[in-house]
Design an enzyme around this catalytic site. Structure first.
Site, PDB file in Angstrom:
ATOM      1  N   ASP A 136      57.961  38.172  23.827  1.00 23.57           N
ATOM      2  CA  ASP A 136      57.103  38.269  24.995  1.00 23.57           C
ATOM      3  C   ASP A 136      55.712  37.815  24.518  1.00 23.57           C
ATOM      4  O   ASP A 136      55.448  37.771  23.308  1.00 23.57           O
ATOM      5  CB  ASP A 136      57.074  39.726  25.468  1.00 23.57           C
ATOM      6  CG  ASP A 136      56.054  39.949  26.553  1.00 23.57           C
ATOM      7  OD1 ASP A 136      56.049  39.174  27.520  1.00 23.57           O
ATOM      8  OD2 ASP A 136      55.236  40.900  26.432  1.00 23.57           O
ATOM      9  N   LEU A 137      54.832  37.451  25.437  1.00 25.35           N
ATOM     10  CA  LEU A 137      53.509  36.958  25.041  1.00 25.35           C
ATOM     11  C   LEU A 137      52.422  38.021  25.200  1.00 25.35           C
ATOM     12  O   LEU A 137      51.883  38.539  24.215  1.00 25.35           O
ATOM     13  CB  LEU A 137      53.161  35.717  25.870  1.00 25.35           C
ATOM     14  CG  LEU A 137      51.766  35.126  25.642  1.00 25.35           C
ATOM     15  CD1 LEU A 137      51.632  34.558  24.236  1.00 25.35           C
ATOM     16  CD2 LEU A 137      51.475  34.036  26.675  1.00 25.35           C
ATOM     17  N   ASP A 138      52.135  38.359  26.464  1.00 26.51           N
ATOM     18  CA  ASP A 138      51.029  39.274  26.759  1.00 26.51           C
ATOM     19  C   ASP A 138      51.328  40.665  26.188  1.00 26.51           C
ATOM     20  O   ASP A 138      52.300  41.296  26.577  1.00 26.51           O
ATOM     21  CB  ASP A 138      50.825  39.398  28.279  1.00 26.51           C
ATOM     22  CG  ASP A 138      50.405  38.078  28.917  1.00 26.51           C
ATOM     23  OD1 ASP A 138      49.560  37.376  28.337  1.00 26.51           O
ATOM     24  OD2 ASP A 138      50.916  37.753  30.009  1.00 26.51           O
ATOM     25  N   THR A 165      46.074  40.018  25.713  1.00 21.93           N
ATOM     26  CA  THR A 165      45.705  39.576  27.065  1.00 21.93           C
ATOM     27  C   THR A 165      46.056  40.596  28.159  1.00 21.93           C
ATOM     28  O   THR A 165      45.640  40.399  29.307  1.00 21.93           O
ATOM     29  CB  THR A 165      46.436  38.255  27.398  1.00 21.93           C
ATOM     30  OG1 THR A 165      47.758  38.345  26.876  1.00 21.93           O
ATOM     31  CG2 THR A 165      45.728  37.059  26.797  1.00 21.93           C
ATOM     32  N   LYS A 175      52.659  45.596  33.243  1.00 23.96           N
ATOM     33  CA  LYS A 175      53.068  44.896  32.019  1.00 23.96           C
ATOM     34  C   LYS A 175      54.462  44.304  32.189  1.00 23.96           C
ATOM     35  O   LYS A 175      55.393  45.015  32.559  1.00 23.96           O
ATOM     36  CB  LYS A 175      53.045  45.849  30.810  1.00 23.96           C
ATOM     37  CG  LYS A 175      51.654  46.059  30.260  1.00 23.96           C
ATOM     38  CD  LYS A 175      51.623  46.989  29.066  1.00 23.96           C
ATOM     39  CE  LYS A 175      50.158  47.249  28.680  1.00 23.96           C
ATOM     40  NZ  LYS A 175      50.044  48.385  27.756  1.00 23.96           N
ATOM     41  N   SER A 225      58.018  34.657  28.327  1.00 27.36           N
ATOM     42  CA  SER A 225      56.904  35.323  29.018  1.00 27.36           C
ATOM     43  C   SER A 225      57.012  35.134  30.516  1.00 27.36           C
ATOM     44  O   SER A 225      57.333  34.043  30.987  1.00 27.36           O
ATOM     45  CB  SER A 225      55.579  34.726  28.540  1.00 27.36           C
ATOM     46  OG  SER A 225      54.521  35.170  29.375  1.00 27.36           O
ATOM     47  N   ALA A 226      56.699  36.183  31.261  1.00 25.04           N
ATOM     48  CA  ALA A 226      56.682  36.114  32.723  1.00 25.04           C
ATOM     49  C   ALA A 226      55.463  35.346  33.222  1.00 25.04           C
ATOM     50  O   ALA A 226      55.359  35.033  34.400  1.00 25.04           O
ATOM     51  CB  ALA A 226      56.664  37.520  33.291  1.00 25.04           C
ATOM     52  N   LYS A 244      61.763  39.836  34.992  1.00 25.16           N
ATOM     53  CA  LYS A 244      62.101  41.019  34.206  1.00 25.16           C
ATOM     54  C   LYS A 244      62.022  42.223  35.153  1.00 25.16           C
ATOM     55  O   LYS A 244      61.152  42.232  36.010  1.00 25.16           O
ATOM     56  CB  LYS A 244      61.091  41.213  33.053  1.00 25.16           C
ATOM     57  CG  LYS A 244      61.060  40.059  32.050  1.00 25.16           C
ATOM     58  CD  LYS A 244      59.915  40.224  31.041  1.00 25.16           C
ATOM     59  CE  LYS A 244      59.762  38.966  30.196  1.00 25.16           C
ATOM     60  NZ  LYS A 244      58.634  39.021  29.249  1.00 25.16           N
ATOM     61  N   GLU A 271      59.106  43.132  22.797  1.00 22.01           N
ATOM     62  CA  GLU A 271      58.469  43.436  24.083  1.00 22.01           C
ATOM     63  C   GLU A 271      57.525  44.622  24.009  1.00 22.01           C
ATOM     64  O   GLU A 271      57.775  45.580  23.277  1.00 22.01           O
ATOM     65  CB  GLU A 271      59.552  43.781  25.113  1.00 22.01           C
ATOM     66  CG  GLU A 271      59.977  42.631  25.987  1.00 22.01           C
ATOM     67  CD  GLU A 271      58.935  42.211  27.016  1.00 22.01           C
ATOM     68  OE1 GLU A 271      57.896  42.904  27.167  1.00 22.01           O
ATOM     69  OE2 GLU A 271      59.152  41.181  27.667  1.00 22.01           O
ATOM     70  N   ASP A 272      56.448  44.589  24.797  1.00 24.24           N
ATOM     71  CA  ASP A 272      55.541  45.743  24.897  1.00 24.24           C
ATOM     72  C   ASP A 272      55.708  46.447  26.243  1.00 24.24           C
ATOM     73  O   ASP A 272      55.033  47.439  26.503  1.00 24.24           O
ATOM     74  CB  ASP A 272      54.080  45.295  24.760  1.00 24.24           C
ATOM     75  CG  ASP A 272      53.606  44.504  25.964  1.00 24.24           C
ATOM     76  OD1 ASP A 272      54.370  43.635  26.441  1.00 24.24           O
ATOM     77  OD2 ASP A 272      52.490  44.751  26.446  1.00 24.24           O
TER      78      ASP A 272
HETATM   79  C1  BG6 Z   1      53.182  39.108  32.071  1.00 21.76           C
HETATM   80  C2  BG6 Z   1      52.138  40.204  32.129  1.00 21.76           C
HETATM   81  O1  BG6 Z   1      53.254  38.613  30.773  1.00 21.76           O
HETATM   82  O2  BG6 Z   1      52.839  38.051  32.959  1.00 21.76           O
HETATM   83  C3  BG6 Z   1      52.000  40.690  33.567  1.00 21.76           C
HETATM   84  O3  BG6 Z   1      52.546  41.277  31.294  1.00 21.76           O
HETATM   85  C4  BG6 Z   1      51.651  39.512  34.472  1.00 21.76           C
HETATM   86  O4  BG6 Z   1      50.999  41.680  33.630  1.00 21.76           O
HETATM   87  C5  BG6 Z   1      52.739  38.435  34.330  1.00 21.76           C
HETATM   88  O5  BG6 Z   1      51.573  39.930  35.819  1.00 21.76           O
HETATM   89  C6  BG6 Z   1      52.481  37.195  35.183  1.00 21.76           C
HETATM   90  O6  BG6 Z   1      51.377  36.504  34.661  1.00 21.76           O
HETATM   91  P1  BG6 Z   1      50.665  35.279  35.373  1.00 21.76           P
HETATM   92  O7  BG6 Z   1      49.772  34.724  34.290  1.00 21.76           O
HETATM   93  O8  BG6 Z   1      51.752  34.301  35.757  1.00 21.76           O
HETATM   94  O9  BG6 Z   1      49.945  35.808  36.550  1.00 21.76           O
HETATM   95 MG    MG Z   2      54.018  41.965  27.671  1.00 17.95          MG
END
Ligand code: BG6
Ligand code: MG
Length: 218
Positions: free
Chosen positions: A12-14, A20, A48, A117-118, A148, A172-173
Site C-alpha cells: 500500500d502507499l499512503d 501522506t 485510510k 494503492s487506492a 478495498k 497495509e496500514d
Molecule cells: C488511499 C488513502 O491510499 O487513497 C485514502 O488511504 C484515500 O485515504 C485513497 O481516500 C484515495 O486517494 P486519492 O488520492 O485517489 O483521492
Molecule cells: Mg494506507
C-alpha cells in the site's frame, strides 16, 4: 510467524511507504470547515485505504445536511485539489522509515515489488518520493472496479508481477487494506496499530521493525 519463502511483496502507499495519510485527513478537514462542520480524529483511521468517494461519504456523516451527487462530485474534486497542493511539498524525506531500505533489499534479492494503492495520485507521490525505480508494477486505481476491502487491487498487482497470490506478502496500514490482502489469499503484514490491524498475520509498528528474513529468502 510464517517462514515461507514468499517471492513477491505488494505495498500500500499512503501510510506504509509515504507519510501522506495526514494530508488526506487535512484536506478532508478543510473541506468540512468550508461547509461549516468539523470532523473528529477517528475519521483519519476511517478513511485510510478507502477510495475518494467512499471517504467523502464518511466525512459527510458529520455534516448537518444531505448533499446531492453533483455537490459531492464538486467536494471530492475540491478535496483532491487541496491534496495535490499538499503533496507538492513532498520530497524523498517523506518516505516512511524503513520503506526505501526494505524495497532496496527486496530488489537485490530478486523479490518482485508492486504497488496496490487506492490513490489516483499514487504515481505523482512515488515520483515526488523518488521511488518509481524500485517498483516492478503499479496497479492503477483508475482501472479498479471494486475498492478495498475487495481483493481486486492486490490480485491485479500479483498478476502484474506474474506471481501467484499465495506467494505474495501484502503490506497495509488500513483495516480495509488488511481485509483486501487476506481476501486475496496473501500473507498480510499490518504496519501500525495492533488493535486496528488485528486481522493481519504479522503486525509491526513501522517497516524498520519488519525483518525481511521472516518472509523472504534474502
Ligand atoms: C488511499 C488513502 O491510499 O487513497 C485514502 O488511504 C484515500 O485515504 C485513497 O481516500 C484515495 O486517494 P486519492 O488520492 O485517489 O483521492
Ligand atoms: Mg494506507
Amino acid at each position: 510467524m510464517s517462514m515461507r519463502n514468499y517471492t513477491a511483496a505488494i505495498f500500500d502507499l499512503d501510510g506504509v511507504i509515504a507519510d501522506t495519510a495526514r494530508f488526506h485527513y487535512l484536506s478532508w478537514k478543510s473541506i468540512a470547515a468550508d461547509e461549516g462542520f468539523d470532523i473528529p480524529k477517528v475519521v483519519d483511521d476511517r478513511v485510510k485505504g478507502v477510495d475518494r468517494m467512499t471517504s467523502l461519504n464518511i466525512v459527510l456523516e458529520y455534516a448537518a445536511r444531505a448533499y446531492s451527487t453533483a455537490e459531492k462530485e464538486a467536494l471530492a474534486a475540491r478535496k483532491n485539489e487541496r491534496y495535490i497542493e499538499l503533496i507538492t511539498s513532498l520530497t524523498s524525506d517523506d518516505v516512511l522509515p524503513g520503506a526505501r531500505e526494505l524495497l532496496e533489499q527486496l530488489q537485490q534479492a530478486g523479490i518482485g515489488r508492486a504497488l496496490a494503492s487506492a490513490s489516483r495520485n499514487a504515481v505523482a507521490v512515488l515520483e515526488a518520493l523518488q521511488l518509481m525505480d524500485l517498483f516492478d508494477y503499479i496497479a492503477d486505481a483508475n482501472y479498479i472496479t471494486y475498492p478495498k476491502p475487495h481483493p481486486e487491487i492486490f490480485l491485479t498487482a500479483a498478476q502484474g508481477l506474474k506471481v501467484a497470490p499465495v506467494n505474495c506478502v501484502g503490506f497495509e496500514d488500513a483495516e480495509a487494506g488488511v481485509t483486501s490482502i487476506k481476501s486475496a489469499g496473501m500473507f498480510a503484514v499490518g504496519v501500525g496499530s495492533a488493535t486496528l490491524l488485528r486481522e493481519a498475520d504479522l503486525i509491526v509498528p513501522d517497516l524498520v521493525q519488519f525483518d525481511p528474513a521472516s518472509c523472504f529468502r534474502l
